[in-house]
Design a protein around this motif. Structure first.
Motif, mmCIF file in Angstrom:
data_model
loop_
_atom_site.group_PDB
_atom_site.id
_atom_site.type_symbol
_atom_site.label_atom_id
_atom_site.label_comp_id
_atom_site.label_asym_id
_atom_site.label_seq_id
_atom_site.Cartn_x
_atom_site.Cartn_y
_atom_site.Cartn_z
ATOM 1 N N THR A 135 36.624 13.697 23.185
ATOM 2 C CA THR A 135 37.105 14.882 22.491
ATOM 3 C C THR A 135 36.067 15.385 21.488
ATOM 4 O O THR A 135 35.110 14.677 21.143
ATOM 5 C CB THR A 135 38.403 14.566 21.737
ATOM 6 O OG1 THR A 135 38.110 13.609 20.696
ATOM 7 C CG2 THR A 135 39.457 13.988 22.684
ATOM 8 N N GLU A 137 36.668 15.724 18.428
ATOM 9 C CA GLU A 137 36.810 14.835 17.273
ATOM 10 C C GLU A 137 35.985 13.565 17.453
ATOM 11 O O GLU A 137 35.366 13.068 16.493
ATOM 12 C CB GLU A 137 38.285 14.483 17.055
ATOM 13 C CG GLU A 137 39.147 15.645 16.574
ATOM 14 C CD GLU A 137 39.458 16.656 17.673
ATOM 15 O OE1 GLU A 137 39.267 16.301 18.874
ATOM 16 O OE2 GLU A 137 39.864 17.780 17.352
ATOM 17 N N ASP A 138 35.977 13.018 18.675
ATOM 18 C CA ASP A 138 35.153 11.843 18.957
ATOM 19 C C ASP A 138 33.694 12.114 18.637
ATOM 20 O O ASP A 138 33.010 11.315 17.975
ATOM 21 C CB ASP A 138 35.253 11.449 20.435
ATOM 22 C CG ASP A 138 36.587 10.836 20.813
ATOM 23 O OD1 ASP A 138 37.256 10.269 19.929
ATOM 24 O OD2 ASP A 138 36.954 10.923 21.998
ATOM 25 N N LEU A 140 32.280 14.525 16.829
ATOM 26 C CA LEU A 140 31.993 14.834 15.435
ATOM 27 C C LEU A 140 32.024 13.576 14.578
ATOM 28 O O LEU A 140 31.196 13.410 13.665
ATOM 29 C CB LEU A 140 32.994 15.863 14.915
ATOM 30 C CG LEU A 140 32.844 17.273 15.501
ATOM 31 C CD1 LEU A 140 34.012 18.148 15.080
ATOM 32 C CD2 LEU A 140 31.521 17.904 15.079
ATOM 33 N N GLU A 141 32.976 12.681 14.858
ATOM 34 C CA GLU A 141 33.054 11.431 14.107
ATOM 35 C C GLU A 141 31.796 10.594 14.314
ATOM 36 O O GLU A 141 31.230 10.046 13.357
ATOM 37 C CB GLU A 141 34.280 10.639 14.549
ATOM 38 C CG GLU A 141 34.448 9.312 13.828
ATOM 39 C CD GLU A 141 35.659 8.540 14.307
ATOM 40 O OE1 GLU A 141 35.816 7.373 13.881
ATOM 41 O OE2 GLU A 141 36.442 9.083 15.114
ATOM 42 N N GLN A 144 28.683 12.053 12.485
ATOM 43 C CA GLN A 144 28.602 11.835 11.039
ATOM 44 C C GLN A 144 27.889 10.521 10.696
ATOM 45 O O GLN A 144 27.375 10.363 9.589
ATOM 46 C CB GLN A 144 30.005 11.839 10.436
ATOM 47 C CG GLN A 144 30.692 13.192 10.457
ATOM 48 C CD GLN A 144 30.053 14.207 9.523
ATOM 49 O OE1 GLN A 144 29.206 13.862 8.694
ATOM 50 N NE2 GLN A 144 30.436 15.463 9.659
ATOM 51 N N THR A 160 28.552 21.507 16.219
ATOM 52 C CA THR A 160 29.863 22.105 15.972
ATOM 53 C C THR A 160 30.032 23.391 16.760
ATOM 54 O O THR A 160 31.125 23.680 17.271
ATOM 55 C CB THR A 160 30.066 22.354 14.466
ATOM 56 O OG1 THR A 160 29.014 23.192 13.964
ATOM 57 C CG2 THR A 160 30.066 21.045 13.691
#
Length: 288
Positions: A135, A137-138, A140-141, A144, A160
């Motif tokens: 995903t 979210e995966d 982006l995490e 970071q 992004t």
């Protein structure tokens, strides 16, 4: 160049790397991409010093022929190509390693021919086959975790934007997230991707029609072979958590995380990678 003929008549090339010790069967390797020529795998971080490797060029990639029917690029349609290679090599059961998208093909093969798999290693494989893609979210995490890297400030906005579907992805910036070390070797490896990849085939490979997650889970219950699911600590697709979920669909699986690695872990720490994979397949180093 050694080759085989697939059931539909397509000529498929494969590459043999490493010495034959006269005792071990070869380790069959399926590349990812999706649909990238197998040469991007190199010698898998020196794994060829421990085990003779047979790297298959999937149809329409590398030295293999373009098939008459483009629909045959679909992942499930290539399972019989893998079986044709096993028969050609004369293996009753085979050790199988797959990287990235090649893991979808390897998993479908294991479900269709569970009795033909001795051991299976899935390296940085997103579990498309069970309906669980990586995903936003995966990614982006995981990204970071690279915040202190010198290239991060320029690359993160590009990531992004890509995940939001805003225009064409800027791979000159995005590619750094796929490597644990964005050094000269990683840049050269990434630069070769465009020439080595069949984009049309890649778009067809993960056609959703290729997958039936409930049926696949049921079929994999017949797989008794040990399975190793390896993730890179810094990889966003799959993250270690997603790789662990993939491991749960196999009756006899373990998941491991390679420290500091991205999507191509044999480049980030060749010794760690070849050592861990070698242990799984029961190989010993031939280095003096």
């Amino acid at each position: 160049m050694p080759n085989i003929t697939a059931p539909d008549g397509t000529r498929l090339a494969y590459h043999v790397i490493g010495k034959d010790d006269g005792e071990s069967d070869p380790l069959v390797v399926l590349p990812g991409g999706p649909m990238r020529a197998s040469r991007y795998l190199g010698d898998l971080g020196g794994l060829a010093e421990r085990r003779r490797l047979v790297l298959l060029d999937l149809r329409g990639t590398g030295d293999s022929e373009v098939p008459a029917d483009p629909a045959s690029y679909r992942c499930d349609r290539q399972v019989e190509d893998v079986e044709a290679l096993r028969l050609h090599l004369g293996l009753e059961r085979m050790d199988l390693l797959a990287h990235s998208a090649g893991g979808s093909l390897a998993t479908l093969y294991a479900a269709r021919y569970p009795e033909r798999v001795a051991r299976l290693a899935l390296v940085t494989v997103i579990p498309w086959v069970i309906g669980e893609p990586a995903t936003a979210e995966d990614r982006l995490e995981a990204a970071q975790l690279r915040a202190e890297e010198p290239w991060f400030a320029d690359a993160f906005p590009a990531l992004t934007a890509w995940l939001a579907g805003e225009g064409e992805p800027d791979w000159d910036l995005l590619s750094a997230f796929f490597y644990g070390r964005w050094d000269a070797a990683a840049r050269a490896h990434d630069a070769a991707a465009e020439e080595e990849s069949n984009d049309e085939a890649g778009e067809r490979f993960h056609d959703p029609a290729a997958f039936d997650p409930p049926a696949l889970r049921g079929a994999l219950e017949r797989l008794t072979a040990p399975v190793l699911v390896l993730a890179g600590e810094l990889d966003g697709g799959p993250t270690p958590a997603l790789a662990r979920r993939l491991a749960t669909v196999f009756p006899n699986a373990e998941s491991v995380v390679q420290p500091g690695a991205g999507h191509y872990p044999w480049l980030d720490d060749p010794e760690w990678f070849a050592g861990r994979i070698g242990v799984f397949f029961g190989t010993v180093a031939s280095r003096e």
